[in-house]
Structures are given as C-alpha cells and as structure tokens.
Design a protein around this motif. Sequence first.
Motif, PDB file in Angstrom:
ATOM      1  N   HIS A 131      -1.214  -4.614  14.932  1.00 18.86           N
ATOM      2  CA  HIS A 131      -1.022  -3.166  14.952  1.00 18.86           C
ATOM      3  C   HIS A 131      -2.220  -2.421  14.380  1.00 18.86           C
ATOM      4  O   HIS A 131      -2.676  -1.414  14.942  1.00 18.86           O
ATOM      5  N   ALA A 132      -2.721  -2.892  13.243  1.00 13.45           N
ATOM      6  CA  ALA A 132      -3.824  -2.201  12.569  1.00 13.45           C
ATOM      7  C   ALA A 132      -5.083  -2.212  13.419  1.00 13.45           C
ATOM      8  O   ALA A 132      -5.840  -1.228  13.440  1.00 13.45           O
ATOM      9  N   ASP A 165       6.666  -6.867   9.435  1.00 15.24           N
ATOM     10  CA  ASP A 165       5.889  -7.727   8.549  1.00 15.24           C
ATOM     11  C   ASP A 165       4.473  -7.213   8.290  1.00 15.24           C
ATOM     12  O   ASP A 165       3.678  -7.891   7.630  1.00 15.24           O
ATOM     13  N   VAL A 166       4.151  -6.027   8.798  1.00 18.06           N
ATOM     14  CA  VAL A 166       2.803  -5.501   8.584  1.00 18.06           C
ATOM     15  C   VAL A 166       2.600  -5.187   7.105  1.00 18.06           C
ATOM     16  O   VAL A 166       3.375  -4.443   6.498  1.00 18.06           O
ATOM     17  N   ASN A 167       1.552  -5.764   6.538  1.00 23.52           N
ATOM     18  CA  ASN A 167       1.253  -5.609   5.117  1.00 23.52           C
ATOM     19  C   ASN A 167       0.281  -4.442   4.910  1.00 23.52           C
ATOM     20  O   ASN A 167      -0.751  -4.367   5.583  1.00 23.52           O
ATOM     21  N   PRO A 168       0.580  -3.528   3.978  1.00 25.59           N
ATOM     22  CA  PRO A 168      -0.306  -2.371   3.785  1.00 25.59           C
ATOM     23  C   PRO A 168      -1.745  -2.747   3.460  1.00 25.59           C
ATOM     24  O   PRO A 168      -2.685  -2.103   3.937  1.00 25.59           O
ATOM     25  N   ASP A 169      -1.941  -3.774   2.634  1.00 25.93           N
ATOM     26  CA  ASP A 169      -3.307  -4.168   2.288  1.00 25.93           C
ATOM     27  C   ASP A 169      -4.057  -4.673   3.514  1.00 25.93           C
ATOM     28  O   ASP A 169      -5.256  -4.378   3.697  1.00 25.93           O
ATOM     29  N   ASP A 170      -3.370  -5.444   4.360  1.00 27.18           N
ATOM     30  CA  ASP A 170      -3.996  -5.933   5.587  1.00 27.18           C
ATOM     31  C   ASP A 170      -4.331  -4.776   6.515  1.00 27.18           C
ATOM     32  O   ASP A 170      -5.391  -4.745   7.147  1.00 27.18           O
ATOM     33  N   TRP A 171      -3.428  -3.818   6.600  1.00 20.74           N
ATOM     34  CA  TRP A 171      -3.649  -2.627   7.427  1.00 20.74           C
ATOM     35  C   TRP A 171      -4.919  -1.895   6.985  1.00 20.74           C
ATOM     36  O   TRP A 171      -5.803  -1.603   7.784  1.00 20.74           O
TER      37      TRP A 171
END
Length: 247
Positions: free
Chosen positions: A149-150, A96-102
């Motif tokens: 994670h980020a 569910d990790v979102n690239p923009d959030d990362w």
Amino acid sequence: MTVHTALVTGIVGGIGAAIATRLAADGAKVVVSDLPGDALEEAAGRLGLPAAAADLGDSRSVRSMVQKITSDYGTPDILVNAAGGVRNQVGSPLEDVNPDDWHSIFAINVDATLYLSQSMVPAMKTAGWGRIVTISSGAGLRPSLTGIHAYTAAKHALVGLTKQLSLELGQHGITVNSIAPGFILSNPATRRQWDAYGPEGQSQLIRRIHTRRLGTPEDIAAAAAFITSEEAGWITGQILSVDGGVT
C-alpha cells in the motif's frame, strides 16, 4: 557546449547506476549518492564516479551533502533522484500495514525528492537552468503488482509532487519530469518479485508487455539522458512511461 553537473541518487540499484553511467558518457560531470556504507563505495568504484553519501530521508543530511558536492565538484544543475523502492517490504493485508513501514517508504520515495529539490533549486534559479527527474513507477499510475500500500501511495504522491514542482519552477528555466519504469530486474527486490511469480506468472506478465520483453536499466537511462538534455527544455510536468507498452 555547457558542461553540466549532475547528482544521481540511488546508484546501488541498477537503474541509478545505469543513469549515472549514461549521463557521464554524454559529457556531464556526475556525482553519485546513496546511503553511507560499503555498498555505495563499491558501486561508485565500479562506475568510476565520485560519491557523496546521505540519508535522503533526512533534510539536514541532504543539505550537508549538497553543500559538499557544490564545494568539491561545482554547483549541480541536474538532479536525477533514482533512490526509492520498497525498503525490503512485501505486500500485506490492509489491517497489517505498519505505520513505521509506511513512513519509511514515503521517506525515501517522496521526502527525498522534496529535500533534494529544496537544496538544489536555489542555485538552479540563479543560473536560469535546471533539470529535475524523479523515478516514479507504473505503481504511481495504477495499483502496484507488489501489493504494498505504501509503495503505491508514495509513487502516486511522487507523481503529484513532480507536477507541482514543474508548475512552480518552469518559469525559472527548470524542468521537472518523472520516468515511470515498467518491470525491470534492477535489484534484489525486483528479482525476488520476479521469482515469486513462477513460470506461469512470468509468462503472463511478458504477454501484457507490447514489446514482449522486460525492460533494462539502460532503457530508463536513455529516457533520463533525453529529458535532462538541452533539447528537452520545453518538456516539463510529464510522466514518461518507459514500460514497453502495457496492456
């Protein structure tokens, strides 16, 4: 005695505010920074320190801010980048990790240090003296309790950037170190995390800390005051865990 000019970012949070207060009390000319808006103005007003706003994840905004500080207050030779955090995010499964959030977390935790250093180091080199301090985390040394994670990846990256900058800049009289705080109730995000643990989780966390207490922003400020001092000129490339001892 030389009077140094310090830029302390992330002062809307408790750690940045405590560092700015301590450096000013120790005699530095301190300018504080955070995102533009009422929160920065209110925090700067409480501290009684001049403010310069910037989006630290944007290189042009950083360059403009540093130019203004230099023009208005003198050339800064101390940088403490306390801006960072989780950007109101919470832990999620890998899928569910979102690239923009990362990228948002990397921008404030890693990109900001790169851009600030690029803007401030030339003057430090000319002076033959400078101090750069990053605020990493225990999450830069091990997995994060946040489960984000980020955040873990960004803090590990910040540790690496700190060491690389130290290697490059030490010959110019510029030290680069990082403080890795333990768990400190310094902002709404950490308080939400603390509350989420519940009484049993809180008790377990405290038992893992050798001193059996949470840290305070002032604990971090004391460390920052030392490693930005004249006396700390042969300390560089270090990641100083200020965490009460963690098992």
